[in-house]
Design a protein around this motif. Structure first.
Motif, PDB file in Angstrom:
ATOM      1  N   GLY A   5      52.809  13.132  50.308  1.00 18.71           N
ATOM      2  CA  GLY A   5      51.961  12.625  49.260  1.00 18.71           C
ATOM      3  C   GLY A   5      51.954  11.200  49.256  1.00 18.71           C
ATOM      4  O   GLY A   5      50.808  10.452  48.814  1.00 18.71           O
ATOM      5  N   ALA A  64      49.545   9.861  52.002  1.00 18.09           N
ATOM      6  CA  ALA A  64      47.973  10.001  51.477  1.00 18.09           C
ATOM      7  C   ALA A  64      47.680   9.111  50.304  1.00 18.09           C
ATOM      8  O   ALA A  64      46.530   8.710  50.528  1.00 18.09           O
ATOM      9  CB  ALA A  64      48.163  11.521  50.866  1.00 18.09           C
ATOM     10  N   ALA A  65      48.344   8.605  49.361  1.00 16.52           N
ATOM     11  CA  ALA A  65      48.160   7.580  48.679  1.00 16.52           C
ATOM     12  C   ALA A  65      48.326   6.094  49.143  1.00 16.52           C
ATOM     13  O   ALA A  65      47.881   5.159  48.148  1.00 16.52           O
ATOM     14  CB  ALA A  65      48.988   7.758  47.285  1.00 16.52           C
ATOM     15  N   SER A  77      49.286  16.895  45.970  1.00 22.70           N
ATOM     16  CA  SER A  77      48.709  15.741  45.464  1.00 22.70           C
ATOM     17  C   SER A  77      47.896  15.131  46.387  1.00 22.70           C
ATOM     18  O   SER A  77      47.258  14.099  46.503  1.00 22.70           O
ATOM     19  CB  SER A  77      49.678  14.801  45.156  1.00 22.70           C
ATOM     20  N   TYR A  78      47.669  15.955  47.803  1.00 25.02           N
ATOM     21  CA  TYR A  78      46.781  15.437  48.870  1.00 25.02           C
ATOM     22  C   TYR A  78      46.455  17.006  49.300  1.00 25.02           C
ATOM     23  O   TYR A  78      46.875  18.197  49.161  1.00 25.02           O
ATOM     24  CB  TYR A  78      48.024  15.042  49.916  1.00 25.02           C
ATOM     25  N   SER A  85      42.908  14.253  53.506  1.00 19.91           N
ATOM     26  CA  SER A  85      43.837  13.390  53.052  1.00 19.91           C
ATOM     27  C   SER A  85      44.219  12.183  54.221  1.00 19.91           C
ATOM     28  O   SER A  85      44.948  11.359  53.995  1.00 19.91           O
ATOM     29  CB  SER A  85      44.982  13.367  52.071  1.00 19.91           C
ATOM     30  N   PRO A 105      46.903   7.348  56.662  1.00 19.62           N
ATOM     31  CA  PRO A 105      45.937   7.799  55.482  1.00 19.62           C
ATOM     32  C   PRO A 105      44.695   7.946  55.761  1.00 19.62           C
ATOM     33  O   PRO A 105      44.117   7.179  56.815  1.00 19.62           O
ATOM     34  CB  PRO A 105      46.358   6.624  54.511  1.00 19.62           C
TER      35      PRO A 105
END
Ligand code: ASP
Length: 325
Positions: free
Chosen positions: A77, A80-81, A107-108, A113, A256
């Motif tokens: 996650g 991904a962010a 969250s992904y 993602s 990402p």
């Protein structure tokens, strides 16, 4: 002339994507490679070997950062962010695919993602126990575990970890539920196993080979199709009647979503070179694993793997009925 032809050929092989402004000077500073498990564990070991070789090729250090928790989903996650600038990467394993079904909420999105860089290696798992565990072979382990299900403890690295998947299949094969002890990685789980604080676990050969060879743990089976040269006395799970437990823990590198295609291409070439590095080849061999062939260290191969593995594990996980929130 020879040189010119060689560089033209190299350019043709490399320039799949045009260089954008952000890609032109990349990498200008160290790159972070997030491992979603503890330091000193099997994924960390693979990552550090590959990161060192890639860093040499890229002319910038690739620094491994361990972000453990929730079976690898916290670290995934995080990547991904992260900013899609080519300076944050993820090295993750099969958990990228199994978590897609194991977690009701992530969250992904494993399929939306990330940019895919390539496959790294596929590592067998081994079933091992603390040094004084009272079972000498796989049949003995199964019998003991079934008889003492309330007392036996099983170490894993959280839902989504390879050790979790292996344990889930084992419990389903022997139709017995066990108390699991979660860690942020099997590095610390191995320390507790050696110290006798936890009874047994299933872990990658990148963490267990030397311990098994040294006789520091009891070993019962390996999940590969054939016995391993490095551990020739260890029977396969299939030999021991655990037919569903034949699988390898494949690893891939991700960036990402939105990372420049030229950077992703460059990373993939660098991975391909790293997998031909003699030190990487030798260390992988000593850990009972092998590097993926060049054609698999590519974005397309990793993407196809994630897709096919989500499809492969979905029905099995649904049948086991194991979910995390
Ligand atoms: N591979 C993880 C680690 O490096 C543990 C796991 O997946 O079970 O700790």
């Amino acid at each position: 002339m020879k040189k010119l032809v060689a560089s033209l050929m190299l350019a043709a092989a490399c320039s799949v994507a045009p260089l954008t402004a952000s890609a032109q000077n990349w990498p200008e500073r160290p790159i972070t490679m997030i491992v979603p498990f503890s330091a000193g564990g099997p994924t960390d070991t693979v990552a550090r070997l590959v990161a060192e070789a890639m860093g040499r090729d890229l002319g910038q250090q690739v620094i491994v950062e361990n972000v453990g928790g929730a079976g690898g989903t916290v670290g995934a996650g995080r990547v991904a962010a992260a900013e899609a600038d080519g300076y944050t990467l993820l090295l993750h394993h099969i958990g990228m695919a199994t978590s897609a079904t194991l977690y009701r909420k992530l969250s992904y999105d494993p399929l939306g993602s990330f940019e895919y860089v390539g496959l790294v290696t596929e590592v067998p798992m081994t079933i091992i126990a603390k040094p004084d565990f009272p079972a000498e072979d796989l049949q003995g382990l199964i019998a003991y575990v079934k008889e003492n299900a309330d007392d036996v403890t099983y170490a894993n690295a959280g839902i989504g970890a390879a050790s979790h998947l292996c344990g889930m299949l084992f419990m389903s094969e022997i139709d017995t539920q066990l108390t699991t002890v979660p860690y942020q990685g099997t590095g610390p789980a191995m320390t507790d196993l050696l110290g006798g604080q936890v009874d047994f676990m299933c872990d990658q050969t990148t963490n267990t080979t030397s311990q098994i060879q040294a006789g520091a743990v009891k070993a019962y089976a390996v999940t590969s199709a054939e016995r391993l040269d490095q551990l020739p006395d260890l029977p396969t799970t299939a030999e021991g009647g655990l037919g569903s437990m034949q699988f390898g823990i494949w690893h891939g590198i991700y960036a990402p979503k939105g990372t420049d295609a030229a950077i992703v291409d460059r990373l993939s070439q660098s991975l391909q070179l790293a997998l031909k590095d003699q030190n990487v080849i030798d260390r992988f061999a000593s850990l009972a694993t092998t590097a993926e062939p060049q054609e698999n260290a590519t974005p397309a191969a990793l993407k196809a793997k994630v897709e096919s593995e989500i499809a492969r594990w979905k029905p099995l996980i649904e049948a086991a009925g194991v979910y995390a929130d």
